[in-house]
Design an enzyme around this catalytic site. Structure first.
Site, PDB file in Angstrom:
ATOM      1  N   GLU A   1      28.662  -1.097 109.351  1.00 37.76           N
ATOM      2  CA  GLU A   1      30.100  -1.314 109.268  1.00 37.76           C
ATOM      3  C   GLU A   1      30.587  -1.471 110.700  1.00 37.76           C
ATOM      4  O   GLU A   1      30.517  -0.533 111.492  1.00 37.76           O
ATOM      5  CB  GLU A   1      30.782  -0.137 108.564  1.00 37.76           C
ATOM      6  CG  GLU A   1      32.250  -0.364 108.308  1.00 37.76           C
ATOM      7  CD  GLU A   1      33.077   0.814 108.750  1.00 37.76           C
ATOM      8  OE1 GLU A   1      33.801   0.666 109.757  1.00 37.76           O
ATOM      9  OE2 GLU A   1      32.989   1.867 108.116  1.00 37.76           O
TER      10      GLU A   1
ATOM     11  N   CYS B   1      38.472   2.853 111.356  1.00 36.44           N
ATOM     12  CA  CYS B   1      38.011   1.485 111.106  1.00 36.44           C
ATOM     13  C   CYS B   1      38.958   0.739 110.182  1.00 36.44           C
ATOM     14  O   CYS B   1      38.914  -0.492 110.119  1.00 36.44           O
ATOM     15  CB  CYS B   1      36.599   1.503 110.534  1.00 36.44           C
ATOM     16  SG  CYS B   1      36.365   2.671 109.193  1.00 36.44           S
TER      17      CYS B   1
END
Length: 501
Positions: free
Chosen positions: A260, A297
């Site tokens: 990710e 994020c």
């Protein structure tokens, strides 16, 4: 008590050198650096116990995960104290993250107690079928092998040593080798102590888990290149994740790398919502942007709104950000990257700085910038993630320009629509585009909360993640560390226990 050592298959061992943590407060501590030899020892130990651990019952693995959660909770005060010192995160945030960590361990325990995740399938034999008989065919999802997990800088608990990657891999039946993050090695060691206590209490093989501290890039490289590692989980920067991804792909036997890597998580303010409650949305955006110093994020870094409706939204966002007190960033490196990102944004042509922010050492203030659709579409740099409390407002003339921006996006973790009832037609035009761009679409909210549950998808097309078919949050994350195996005409006593009649 901290040893500063690595945990290799039940043993605390030294490394070839030393590195120091960089606490916001308290004494600096030394930790042993990792090495290729330590990585090899950990991977060899994981491979040695793979068959026995993969063969444990679902109930036994579930009890093991519950035991890890219990042991982490027993060390709660110590984890909060050292986590706050190493990262600068508030105690309340760390306590909440600890609850999320233990909660997802228990969620995976509950998930594997049920057999649905195994995707069991059986096509019985048809010996009399013409023109050809059909054999007995049975399918099950089986663990892939030893898994590498990289601790994340921004979540010292929930995405690190016993975070979602480790929990889902252990649930699947895969031993885990964790590369600890240098930003919080003391926190990592205490969590490793908790896992070791659970291993001992549950009678699990010691090689099922190892922690190797970092200290150099060599450790991560050695881990993904080790021939006994079969998959890797990573949360971090685009640059670092892409380098590891390329190493995984370049192996003689390439392995899946579930990385990710970053996202700007754009928000689209549709005309009805922007006109009716633009100021309210702007104030909420300021709170989401600055939460945790913007070190999520899913931080919604970009807002797209029609130019003739932008005023109240922008004014409220700017007011909220100016009122936000400075916050401590996780590491000096993250703070330096934030300063560089703000400088790049401020020096970009046709970008107006609305809220100017300082960033002294590890103390950061939020920033806000404004540009238009033409400049956005002509300048790809504006779409790059700046990890920290910074927002960019992009104004558009009309819905056609808003759709053009949506089509220009790279892969995202999330996309958000702010809409009212009379915006549904406009939203319907954007939805086919956004569903190709992101793993999670939401309306009238902010993406910084990621629920840990069955339906969650935390991933998306590259560069949000390296595998758009996966998620790193939620029970579907277990699929990353399983593979389907079909058994044809195999006697019942030779089948995996869950596949027998």
């Amino acid at each position: 008590m901290l040893t500063g050592q690595h945990l290799i298959a039940g043993d605390w061992v030294d490394g070839p050198g030393r590195f120091q943590n960089a606490p916001v407060n308290g004494a600096v501590q030394e930790f042993h650096t990792g090495s290729r030899d330590l990585v090899d020892r950990a991977c060899q130990a994981a491979e040695a116990v793979f068959d026995s651990y993969a063969a444990t019952s679902r109930a036994a693995r579930a009890d093991f995960l519950d035991a890890i959660a219990d042991e982490i909770e027993r060390r709660g005060a110590d984890l909060t104290a050292i986590g706050a010192a190493e990262t600068g995160l508030p105690e309340a945030r760390l306590e909440g993250e600890r609850g999320r960590t233990t909660g997802q361990l228990r969620l995976f325990a509950s998930h594997i107690r049920q057999e649905a995740y195994l995707d069991l399938r059986h096509d019985p034999a048809l010996p009399d079928r013409a023109p050809l008989p059909r054999p007995d065919l049975r399918m099950i999802q089986l663990p892939v092998g030893p898994v590498a997990v990289f601790g994340a800088s921004n979540f010292p608990l929930a995405f690190s040593v016993a975070g979602g990657d480790t929990a889902s891999a252990l649930a699947a039946g895969c031993p885990v080798v964790v590369k600890g993050h240098e930003a919080h090695p003391g926190t990592s060691e205490i969590v490793a102590q908790a896992i070791l206590a659970a291993i001992t209490a549950q009678g699990m093989p010691a090689g099922v888990f190892s922690l190797v501290h970092g200290g150099s890039f060599e450790v991560g490289q050695a881990l993904v290149q080790h021939p006994l590692i079969t998959a890797a989980g990573f949360t971090g920067s685009l640059r670092g994740g892409r380098a590891l991804f390329d190493l995984c792909a370049a192996r003689p036997d390439p392995i899946p790398f579930f990385g990710e890597l970053g996202s700007v998580n754009p928000m689209f303010l549709l005309p009805g919502a922007a006109g009716a409650r633009g100021a309210e949305i702007g104030a909420g955006w300021a709170g989401s942007l600055s939460m945790g110093a913007g070190q999520f994020c899913t931080n919604p870094g970009i807002a797209i709104v029609q130019q003739d409706q932008a005023g109240p939204f922008v004014e409220a966002a700017a007011e909220g950000l100016r009122a936000t007190a400075p916050q401590t960033m996780l590491t000096g490196g993250i703070a330096e990257a934030y300063r560089a990102g703000k400088t790049r944004m401020a020096e970009t042509r046709d970008v107006q700085e609305l809220v100017s922010a300082g960033c002294d050492q590890r103390s950061a203030e939020p920033a806000l910038y404004l540009t238009d659709a033409e400049n956005w579409l002509a300048n790809a740099d504006l779409a790059e993630e700046i990890f920290g409390p910074v927002g960019l407002v992009v104004t558009v003339r009309d819905m056609d320009q808003m759709a053009a921006i949506a089509r220009s996006l790279s892969g995202q973790l999330t996309c958000t629509l702010h809409l009212d009832d009379d915006d549904h037609e406009a939203a319907a035009g954007l939805m086919p585009v956004l569903t190709r761009k992101a793993g999670r679409i939401l309306t009238n909210g902010f993406p910084t909360g990621v629920e840990v549950c069955d339906a969650m998808v935390h991933g998306g097309p590259y560069p949000a993640s390296t595998n758009f078919g996966a998620t790193s949050v939620g029970t579907m994350a277990i699929r990353r560390f399983l593979r389907p195996v079909c058994f044809q005409s195999i006697p019942g006593d030779l089948l995996p226990a869950d596949l027998r009649d």
